[in-house]
Scaffold this active site. Structure first.
Site, short mmCIF file in Angstrom:
data_model
loop_
_atom_site.label_atom_id
_atom_site.label_comp_id
_atom_site.label_asym_id
_atom_site.label_seq_id
_atom_site.Cartn_x
_atom_site.Cartn_y
_atom_site.Cartn_z
N ARG A 161 0.83 -1.22 0.00
CA ARG A 161 0.00 0.00 0.00
C ARG A 161 0.87 1.28 0.00
O ARG A 161 0.52 2.28 0.61
CB ARG A 161 -0.95 0.04 1.20
CG ARG A 161 -1.99 -1.08 1.24
CD ARG A 161 -2.95 -0.99 0.07
NE ARG A 161 -4.07 -1.90 0.20
CZ ARG A 161 -4.08 -3.17 -0.22
NH1 ARG A 161 -3.02 -3.68 -0.82
NH2 ARG A 161 -5.16 -3.91 -0.08
N SER A 235 -10.80 -0.70 2.84
CA SER A 235 -10.09 -0.81 4.12
C SER A 235 -9.69 0.59 4.57
O SER A 235 -9.00 1.30 3.83
CB SER A 235 -8.81 -1.64 3.96
OG SER A 235 -9.12 -2.94 3.55
N GLU A 332 -5.12 3.77 5.85
CA GLU A 332 -4.82 3.57 4.42
C GLU A 332 -5.44 4.70 3.59
O GLU A 332 -4.88 5.15 2.60
CB GLU A 332 -5.37 2.22 3.95
CG GLU A 332 -5.07 1.96 2.49
CD GLU A 332 -5.96 0.92 1.85
OE1 GLU A 332 -5.82 -0.27 2.17
OE2 GLU A 332 -6.80 1.30 1.00
P1 FAD Z 1 -8.84 8.60 -5.52
O1 FAD Z 1 -9.57 8.16 -4.30
O2 FAD Z 1 -9.51 9.57 -6.41
O3 FAD Z 1 -7.42 9.16 -5.10
C1 FAD Z 1 -6.61 8.46 -4.18
C2 FAD Z 1 -5.28 9.23 -4.02
O4 FAD Z 1 -4.56 9.19 -5.24
C3 FAD Z 1 -5.49 10.72 -3.71
O5 FAD Z 1 -4.42 11.13 -2.88
C4 FAD Z 1 -5.38 11.38 -5.07
O6 FAD Z 1 -4.92 12.73 -5.00
C5 FAD Z 1 -4.34 10.51 -5.76
N1 FAD Z 1 -4.53 10.41 -7.21
C6 FAD Z 1 -5.59 9.85 -7.85
N2 FAD Z 1 -5.39 9.88 -9.18
C7 FAD Z 1 -4.19 10.47 -9.37
C8 FAD Z 1 -3.44 10.80 -10.54
N3 FAD Z 1 -3.87 10.50 -11.77
N4 FAD Z 1 -2.24 11.42 -10.37
C9 FAD Z 1 -1.79 11.73 -9.14
N5 FAD Z 1 -2.45 11.44 -8.01
C10 FAD Z 1 -3.64 10.81 -8.12
N6 FAD Z 1 -7.61 -0.76 -2.64
C11 FAD Z 1 -6.79 -1.82 -2.75
O7 FAD Z 1 -5.56 -1.66 -2.89
N7 FAD Z 1 -7.25 -3.10 -2.70
C12 FAD Z 1 -8.56 -3.38 -2.55
O8 FAD Z 1 -8.95 -4.55 -2.52
C13 FAD Z 1 -9.47 -2.30 -2.43
N8 FAD Z 1 -10.78 -2.52 -2.24
C14 FAD Z 1 -11.65 -1.46 -2.13
C15 FAD Z 1 -13.01 -1.74 -1.97
C16 FAD Z 1 -13.92 -0.70 -1.86
C17 FAD Z 1 -15.39 -1.02 -1.69
C18 FAD Z 1 -13.47 0.64 -1.95
C19 FAD Z 1 -14.46 1.77 -1.88
C20 FAD Z 1 -12.12 0.92 -2.09
C21 FAD Z 1 -11.19 -0.15 -2.18
N9 FAD Z 1 -9.81 0.08 -2.34
C22 FAD Z 1 -8.96 -0.98 -2.48
C23 FAD Z 1 -9.27 1.46 -2.33
C24 FAD Z 1 -9.34 2.17 -3.70
O9 FAD Z 1 -10.22 1.52 -4.56
C25 FAD Z 1 -7.97 2.23 -4.37
O10 FAD Z 1 -7.05 2.91 -3.55
C26 FAD Z 1 -8.03 2.95 -5.73
O11 FAD Z 1 -6.81 2.80 -6.42
C27 FAD Z 1 -8.35 4.45 -5.60
O12 FAD Z 1 -8.56 4.93 -6.90
P2 FAD Z 1 -9.30 6.32 -7.17
O13 FAD Z 1 -9.18 6.60 -8.62
O14 FAD Z 1 -10.67 6.25 -6.62
O15 FAD Z 1 -8.40 7.31 -6.34
N1 EPU Z 2 -10.84 -10.61 9.83
C1 EPU Z 2 -11.53 -10.65 11.02
N2 EPU Z 2 -12.56 -9.78 11.20
C2 EPU Z 2 -12.96 -8.91 10.25
C3 EPU Z 2 -12.25 -8.86 9.03
C4 EPU Z 2 -11.18 -9.73 8.84
O1 EPU Z 2 -11.20 -11.43 11.90
O2 EPU Z 2 -13.93 -8.19 10.50
C5 EPU Z 2 -9.75 -11.56 9.58
C6 EPU Z 2 -10.21 -12.66 8.62
O3 EPU Z 2 -10.85 -13.70 9.31
C7 EPU Z 2 -8.92 -13.12 8.02
C8 EPU Z 2 -8.09 -11.85 7.97
O4 EPU Z 2 -8.70 -10.94 8.89
O5 EPU Z 2 -8.27 -14.04 8.87
C9 EPU Z 2 -7.97 -11.24 6.59
O6 EPU Z 2 -9.27 -10.83 6.11
P1 EPU Z 2 -9.59 -10.57 4.56
O7 EPU Z 2 -9.16 -11.76 3.75
O8 EPU Z 2 -10.99 -10.12 4.48
O9 EPU Z 2 -8.61 -9.43 4.13
P2 EPU Z 2 -8.13 -8.09 4.86
O10 EPU Z 2 -6.74 -8.31 5.34
O11 EPU Z 2 -9.14 -7.67 5.85
C10 EPU Z 2 -7.00 -7.14 2.73
C11 EPU Z 2 -6.93 -5.82 2.02
C12 EPU Z 2 -8.13 -5.63 1.12
C13 EPU Z 2 -8.15 -6.75 0.10
C14 EPU Z 2 -8.21 -8.09 0.83
C15 EPU Z 2 -8.10 -9.28 -0.10
C16 EPU Z 2 -5.63 -4.31 3.37
C17 EPU Z 2 -5.64 -3.12 4.27
N3 EPU Z 2 -6.82 -4.74 2.97
O12 EPU Z 2 -8.11 -7.08 3.60
O13 EPU Z 2 -7.99 -4.39 0.44
O14 EPU Z 2 -9.24 -6.62 -0.78
O15 EPU Z 2 -7.11 -8.19 1.77
O16 EPU Z 2 -6.80 -9.39 -0.56
O17 EPU Z 2 -4.57 -4.82 3.05
C18 EPU Z 2 -8.45 -2.06 0.54
O18 EPU Z 2 -7.23 -1.88 0.52
O19 EPU Z 2 -9.28 -1.11 0.54
C19 EPU Z 2 -8.96 -3.44 0.55
C20 EPU Z 2 -10.27 -3.74 0.61
#
Ligand code: FAD
Ligand code: EPU
Length: 336
Positions: A161, A235, A332
């Site tokens: 991240r 997250s 994050e």
């Molecule tokens: P924004 O929210 O618009 O911007 C994020 C940051 O990047 C800001 O600081 C912004 O200024 C900067 N930025 C954006 N675009 C540019 C650009 N072109 N040039 C310079 N700076 C820029 N993230 C994960 O890693 N893994 C996940 O599994 C994951 N799951 C998610 C699930 C949900 C339901 C949600 C809502 C979010 C999740 N995220 C996850 C977080 C998010 O989706 C990612 O961080 C994504 O890359 C953000 O993209 P955005 O275009 O919305 O960025």
């Molecule tokens: N867990 C709990 N309670 C909860 C949630 C999770 O006990 O309420 C435990 C689960 O049982 C498991 C562990 O935590 O043992 C991991 O959970 P999960 O697989 O759901 O993944 P996570 O670590 O909670 C991360 C990323 C997600 C990504 C998933 C899948 C981060 C901060 N988050 O979540 O990314 O989608 O793994 O790879 O690394 C994001 O960055 O926004 C995001 C959603």
């Protein structure tokens, strides 16, 4: 076109009603450069899909929404293909397009909200894959000089991240295009237990990249809230990394604590578990915001929450987890 006092409500998945004093979108490097030249030293904020941001106050400055599109094949051989995508392309649409062309490498990152341009910012990751695994380069405009610079994978200094754009050169560049090296002969990554289980459930013995994508989509839909229904930014915290010594202490008191190796002398803990054990999972405050009931790492806005209220909630969670486990969670989500 430059707009004044623009509501950002529709531009952030947390559903926070903040205002930007100045707002404009751009769909080319030329229009971006023109906006940068005429901004009169106003503070800048680059917006993608708004899915990793918490607005805690109105923004007195210029919000620039990146809408540069495009999908171009730069190089191709028998094994791989180099694709360049515009920063404003929706990330999941990019993934689906790659899958439809049978280009592999991003299928585990299906359904992550946001745009291509933000994907390198925090080296997006899910289900055993990170963007750094397929990232080849990005082209970005240097805000103060207006020059276009190319960054290689190494130069981005990707970590969990993390990238150079979140720390060393934060706020200095606008990412305009990203290049990805994708496979034509696929090595599937099914190491994440839940993917294996989903494939078995559907009796898929010889999975294709589309099957992995579908499995990831169904896992994500089963536990993460859909931002169109409940405001959230995924997250809210990172999973903390602790030393092996700290892990041993924690295991003494909590033998069941989930932990994963991280480098030679460290381990990653599950922040969701720590938050759940601290009693926060599913908490709802004033019927408006709280902690998601299926995934404690996700803070949610049910209705009309202020960004500052969500920020305060995150502080309480950080304090409680620190008191109980001696581990300090880091956010994050980008706070503005
Ligand atoms: P924004 O929210 O618009 O911007 C994020 C940051 O990047 C800001 O600081 C912004 O200024 C900067 N930025 C954006 N675009 C540019 C650009 N072109 N040039 C310079 N700076 C820029 N993230 C994960 O890693 N893994 C996940 O599994 C994951 N799951 C998610 C699930 C949900 C339901 C949600 C809502 C979010 C999740 N995220 C996850 C977080 C998010 O989706 C990612 O961080 C994504 O890359 C953000 O993209 P955005 O275009 O919305 O960025
Ligand atoms: N867990 C709990 N309670 C909860 C949630 C999770 O006990 O309420 C435990 C689960 O049982 C498991 C562990 O935590 O043992 C991991 O959970 P999960 O697989 O759901 O993944 P996570 O670590 O909670 C991360 C990323 C997600 C990504 C998933 C899948 C981060 C901060 N988050 O979540 O990314 O989608 O793994 O790879 O690394 C994001 O960055 O926004 C995001 C959603």
């Amino acid at each position: 076109m430059l707009q004044r006092n623009k509501s950002l409500l529709a531009f952030n998945t947390f559903g926070i009603d903040a205002t930007a004093s100045h707002f404009s979108s751009f769909d080319s490097i030329a229009s971006l450069k023109e906006l940068l030249l005429n901004r009169d030293d106003m503070p800048l904020f680059i917006l993608g899909g708004g899915s990793n941001i918490l607005f805690t106050q109105d923004f007195n400055g210029l919000v620039l929404k990146n809408e540069i599109l495009g999908f171009e094949i730069l190089e191709e051989n028998e094994e791989t293909v180099l694709v360049k995508a515009g920063a404003g392309m929706n990330w999941h649409e990019f993934v689906l397009k790659c899958i439809s062309l049978d280009y592999g490498g991003v299928e585990n990152l299906s359904l992550i909200p946001g745009n291509v341009g933000a994907s390198p910012m925090q080296n997006i990751g899910a289900y055993g894959t990170e963007i750094k695994d397929v990232f080849e380069f990005l082209d970005a405009v240097h805000i103060s000089s207006g020059t276009i610079q190319r960054f290689t994978n190494e130069e981005c200094a990707f970590g969990y991240r993390e990238s150079i754009f979140k720390n060393k050169v934060k706020g200095e560049y606008v990412i305009c295009h990203v290049g990805f090296r994708l496979s034509k002969k696929h090595i599937l990554n099914t190491s994440y237990g839940a993917i294996e289980a989903a494939l078995q459930d559907q009796n898929i013995k010889d999975p294709k990249i589309k099957d992995i994508s579908n499995a990831v989509i169904s896992i994500r839909q089963s536990k993460l809230p859909d931002p169109k229904v409940i405001g959230n930014a995924g997250s809210f915290f990172k999973n903390p990394i602790v030393s092996k010594k700290k892990l041993t202490q924690l295991l003494d008191q909590h033998p069941e604590i989930p932990n994963y190796p991280s480098g030679e002398d460290a381990a990653k803990l599950a922040a969701g578990w720590l938050i759940e054990q601290s009693g926060w999972k599913g908490k709802v405050i004033e019927a408006r915001y709280g902690v998601h009931k299926k995934q404690a790492l996700v803070l949610v806005n049910y209705k009309d929450a202020k960004g500052s209220e969500i920020l305060n909630l995150s502080l309480q969670i950080i304090n409680d987890v620190e008191q109980k486990f001696g581990v300090r969670l880091e956010r994050e989500v980008n706070i503005l």
